[in-house]
Scaffold this active site. Structure first.
Site, short mmCIF file in Angstrom:
data_model
loop_
_atom_site.label_atom_id
_atom_site.label_comp_id
_atom_site.label_asym_id
_atom_site.label_seq_id
_atom_site.Cartn_x
_atom_site.Cartn_y
_atom_site.Cartn_z
N LYS A 29 0.85 -1.19 0.00
CA LYS A 29 0.00 0.00 0.00
C LYS A 29 0.89 1.24 0.00
O LYS A 29 1.55 1.53 0.99
CB LYS A 29 -0.94 0.05 1.22
CG LYS A 29 -2.02 1.13 1.03
CD LYS A 29 -2.63 1.62 2.33
CE LYS A 29 -1.83 2.71 2.97
NZ LYS A 29 -1.91 4.02 2.26
N GLU A 54 10.31 1.05 10.46
CA GLU A 54 11.31 2.11 10.26
C GLU A 54 10.56 3.42 10.42
O GLU A 54 9.75 3.80 9.57
CB GLU A 54 11.97 1.98 8.88
CG GLU A 54 13.25 2.77 8.74
CD GLU A 54 13.02 4.12 8.11
OE1 GLU A 54 12.94 5.12 8.88
OE2 GLU A 54 12.91 4.20 6.89
N GLU A 75 9.99 15.71 15.63
CA GLU A 75 10.33 15.60 14.22
C GLU A 75 9.45 16.55 13.42
O GLU A 75 8.22 16.42 13.41
CB GLU A 75 10.13 14.17 13.73
CG GLU A 75 10.59 13.95 12.31
CD GLU A 75 10.43 12.52 11.85
OE1 GLU A 75 11.30 12.03 11.11
OE2 GLU A 75 9.42 11.88 12.22
N CYS A 86 13.44 10.78 7.09
CA CYS A 86 13.37 10.32 8.48
C CYS A 86 14.72 10.40 9.17
O CYS A 86 14.80 10.59 10.39
CB CYS A 86 12.82 8.90 8.54
SG CYS A 86 13.66 7.76 7.43
#
Length: 474
Positions: free
Chosen positions: A181, A255, A386, A289
């Site tokens: 997906k 992750e 983040e 990331c």
């Protein structure tokens, strides 16, 4: 500063259909419930295509197709599976210009990044894992390692095609079948990849692609006939997935997010370090990331380094992602732009000093100027959370021990960078950093033979390299 004439890449090299279905069992279809969503060009807000939103019945069909294909696919000798992977890799190379333009249109990233970074790495991952397919007995996981079965893979919007390659290539090499997906805002390159699979004559059902939003992904990872779940994305969603698969016996790799420290010592070559800092936080609009979003600079050189960094930032060109001169493209979505703006405003409110170069942004689309904050402390939210955008928080340190303590003072643990001329210092500091990847005198360098992954809230498991095979072997 030089004035650059526009150097646009033609978007006519890739043909985008007005609508796309789901890729299930080797063919496209429109889905059972008829729901659709639109994917837009973040640089212009132009609708690129209408895409089918998969419902639970569609996910059931995709998983069933993958299950049927698993027996024959896993029974193939590794050398035969390798032939398909090699073929996919070569087709990606042959069609890389189409794919690069499509990725920049749907994602917003500069064409020179999708062309020169993403696509070469995508092909390299398929080549690399094709080479492993007939050598699994020598990978260190036992004399006869077996595939797990059906892998559910959910990928993010920042590197749509590269994250697909990271997940699909090792899964196929080890004999698993896949239901993938892609992210809701960037489905087009995955759907293009479905056509690559058909061109490579990959057996039907080995790769299935279901598009949709979070509900589609949630149903896929919870599906009772899935044996393995792989997810790249936010820590929040990763936690929810871990709760979903807990106790089910499914294998899981995550992750997730990061807040990497880029540590510059007083003996570092300033100009080289500045290039690494810029690449660390402004590459792909900061939608990375493992971005070096916290700059830790030794106090004695902080003024000199910041002056050089600001001069370099003033040369960055923000604008049309299809212009080959562009350094920073569009933010991927209105929602992501709103989050970047919100956290940046909070940084100013909390007392950090904000600076951006003079920068004229386009009238349409989602844009944010490259930004740095100085006077940042570890209490600031911009140093802890983040942001996932082109925003750099600058902190200082006096001793290596202080640098390590500040670098590790984060719930994340994905990556870090060290800049120094002393090899002994690189080894000593790297050994103390709780990060899955530590770069020395460089940043954001990737290779399919190198494992990638994190600690703590950055997830667990490794992708890439020999380690990346383990996640798909029983």
């Amino acid at each position: 500063m030089f004035e650059y004439a526009p150097a646009p890449e033609s978007r006519s090299v890739v043909e985008i259909a007005s609508s796309y279905g789901l890729f299930i069992d080797g063919s496209f279809d429109g889905g059972k419930d008829g729901n659709v969503f639109k994917t837009v060009n973040p640089a212009t807000e132009e609708v690129l295509a209408e895409v089918t939103s998969a419902g639970s019945e569609d996910v059931d069909r995709a998983v069933a197709a993958a299950r049927r294909a698993f027996g024959p696919w896993s029974a193939l000798p590794g050398g035969e599976r390798a032939k398909y992977l090699f073929r996919i890799a070569r087709i990606i190379q042959e069609r890389s210009r189409e794919l690069a333009v499509l990725e920049s249109l749907d994602n917003g990233k500069p064409i020179k990044e999708s062309r020169d970074v993403d696509l070469p790495l995508v092909a390299a991952h398929f080549f690399y894992y094709a080479g492993w397919a007939d050598k699994l007995a020598y990978a260190g996981f036992g004399p006869d390692p077996q595939p797990l079965g059906v892998a559910a893979q959910v990928i993010p919007w920042n590197f749509p095609l590269l994250m697909l390659a990271w997940k699909v290539a090792p899964a196929l090499a080890t004999g698993n079948t896949v239901v993938l997906k892609p992210a809701e805002t960037t489905p087009l390159s995955a759907l293009f990849f479905a056509d690559v699979c058909r061109q490579a004559e990959l057996p039907a059902g080995v790769v299935n692609i279901v598009t949709g939003a979070g509900d589609t992904g949630a149903y896929l990872v919870a599906h009772p006939d899935v044996d393995k779940v792989a997810f790249t994305g936010s820590t929040e969603v990763g936690r929810a997935i871990a709760r979903t698969v807990s106790g089910t016996g499914k294998r899981l790799t995550l992750e997730l997010g990061g807040k990497a420290a880029n540590i510059v010592f007083d003996d570092a070559p300033i100009d080289q370090a500045v290039e690494g800092i810029v690449n660390g936080i402004f590459f792909n609009q900061g939608h990375v990331c493992c971005a070096g979003s916290r700059l830790l600079v030794q106090e004695s050189i902080a003024d000199e380094l910041l002056a050089s960094l600001k001069r370099r930032m003033a040369t960055l060109r923000v604008g049309d992602p299809l212009d080959k001169n562009t350094d920073i493209g569009a933010i991927n979505s209105a929602a992501q732009l709103a989050r970047i703006k919100e956290l940046s405003e909070i940084g100013s409110e909390e007392g950090a000093e904000r600076w951006s170069p003079e920068c004229s942004l386009p009238d349409r689309g989602f844009w944010f100027a490259p930004t740095i904050f100085t006077g940042v402390t570890q209490a600031h939210r911009i140093a802890r959370e983040e942001i996932f955008g082109p925003v750099l928080s600058v902190l200082t340190f006096r001793t290596p021990d202080e640098a390590v303590a500040k670098a590790n003072n984060t719930p994340y643990g994905l990556s870090a960078g060290i800049w120094t001329e002393k090899g002994s210092r690189i080894l000593a500091v790297a050994d103390q950093l709780r990060a899955g990847v530590v770069w020395a005198n460089t940043f954001n360098k990737f290779d399919p033979a190198s494992p990638f992954g994190g600690y703590k809230e950055s997830g667990y498991g490794r992708e890439g390299g020999r380690h990346g095979l383990e996640a798909y072997l029983a």
